[in-house]
Design an enzyme around this catalytic site. Structure first.
Site, short mmCIF file in Angstrom:
data_model
loop_
_atom_site.label_atom_id
_atom_site.label_comp_id
_atom_site.label_asym_id
_atom_site.label_seq_id
_atom_site.Cartn_x
_atom_site.Cartn_y
_atom_site.Cartn_z
N CYS A 1 -26.95 -11.33 -58.53
CA CYS A 1 -26.33 -11.52 -57.22
C CYS A 1 -25.08 -10.67 -57.20
CB CYS A 1 -25.99 -12.99 -56.99
SG CYS A 1 -25.20 -13.30 -55.39
N GLU B 1 -30.23 -7.94 -51.64
CA GLU B 1 -30.76 -7.24 -52.82
C GLU B 1 -31.39 -5.95 -52.35
OE1 GLU B 1 -30.22 -6.53 -56.00
OE2 GLU B 1 -30.33 -8.71 -56.28
#
Length: 271
Positions: free
Chosen positions: A2, A114
């Site tokens: 993350c 992402e």
């Protein structure tokens, strides 16, 4: 992993969702649609109030800096590198072990970003025709629109170069715990794109469903073997993902337009 996420919910809304007992209005953060490492973020934690006679844990909404600095660090220089802690090793790594035992938190988010290197770009890279492939960002979030509750750790670090009464004498920092990305199908997947989180990236933030919040936040649970059971991944099929503008790749860009769903990957980034 993350490395970027979005957090736009108001503290009043988070207080209702997580049953917050204490938060300070002066710690209110503006909605952030491009949260990057070292920024200040909201964290939910159970901890006794400072200087209170009653030492029971109180659920608080606190403002922490993303990038954990262990209490024993000589300086905070490594904070930007310690934004993620792996679920598989968090119980044994010196930087995270103590926080995992007693200082666990929830980092509320809308979802996380992402990046995927498009198939055409990857082929050019393999052929040596392009050194830096252009990547398509995807936004990953709960399919039902609920809060994305990321498992986290927090720490306090004392800057010994400053006097006790200096406002910057204490740093409150945090990390996101990550786990292996799901290989099962997404609840909602883009027509022309990845159909499982593992096709986007091999890691994902560890999401806690609401039935696990109390156990995760309970500071009385300190046995590492017991706590490791809380690191189980969430049930499959709760997430969706969709392509968003490559503008999110620049940390200076910030606004709700970064979360707008595109009909497909941007030109030159086809999946």
């Amino acid at each position: 992993m993350c490395g970027r996420y979005a957090s736009s919910r108001r503290p009043e809304d988070l207080a209702g969702i997580f049953e917050i007992e204490k938060w300070e209005p002066e710690e209110t953060l503006e909605p952030d649609y491009n949260v990057a490492p070292t920024k200040e973020v909201y964290a939910v934690l159970d901890r006794p109030l400072k200087d209170a006679d009653d030492k029971r844990p109180v659920r608080q909404l606190r403002k922490l800096k993303w990038g954990l600095v262990p209490s024993w660090s000589k300086n905070p220089e490594g904070a930007a590198r310690m934004i993620n802690a792996r679920a598989e090793t968090v119980h044994e790594k010196p930087s995270y072990r103590r926080a995992f035992a007693t200082r666990r938190c929830i980092l509320p988010a809308d979802g996380y970003f992402e990046w995927v290197t498009g198939k055409g770009e990857r082929e050019l890279e393999v052929e040596g025709k392009k050194k830096r492939p252009r990547k398509q960002p995807y936004f990953v979030l709960p399919a039902d629109g609920s809060v994305f509750a990321m498992a986290g750790l927090y720490e306090f670090w004392r800057d010994r170069t400053l006097p006790d009464d200096h406002p910057g004498a204490w740093w409150a920092t945090c990390s996101v715990i990550t786990t292996e990305a799901e290989t099962t199908p997404l609840a909602v997947a883009p027509e022309d794109g990845p159909h499982a989180l593992a096709e986007i990236h091999p890691r994902m933030p560890l999401m806690l469903t609401s039935d696990r919040w109390d156990s995760w936040l309970d500071p009385a649970r300190t046995d590492l073997d017991d706590l490791r059971g809380l690191l189980a991944p969430p049930p499959a099929g709760l997430m969706r993902a969709y392509p968003v503008t490559t503008a999110v790749s620049n940390v200076r860009n910030n606004g709700p337009e970064l979360l707008k769903e595109l009909e497909g990957p941007e030109e030159g980034t086809l999946f």
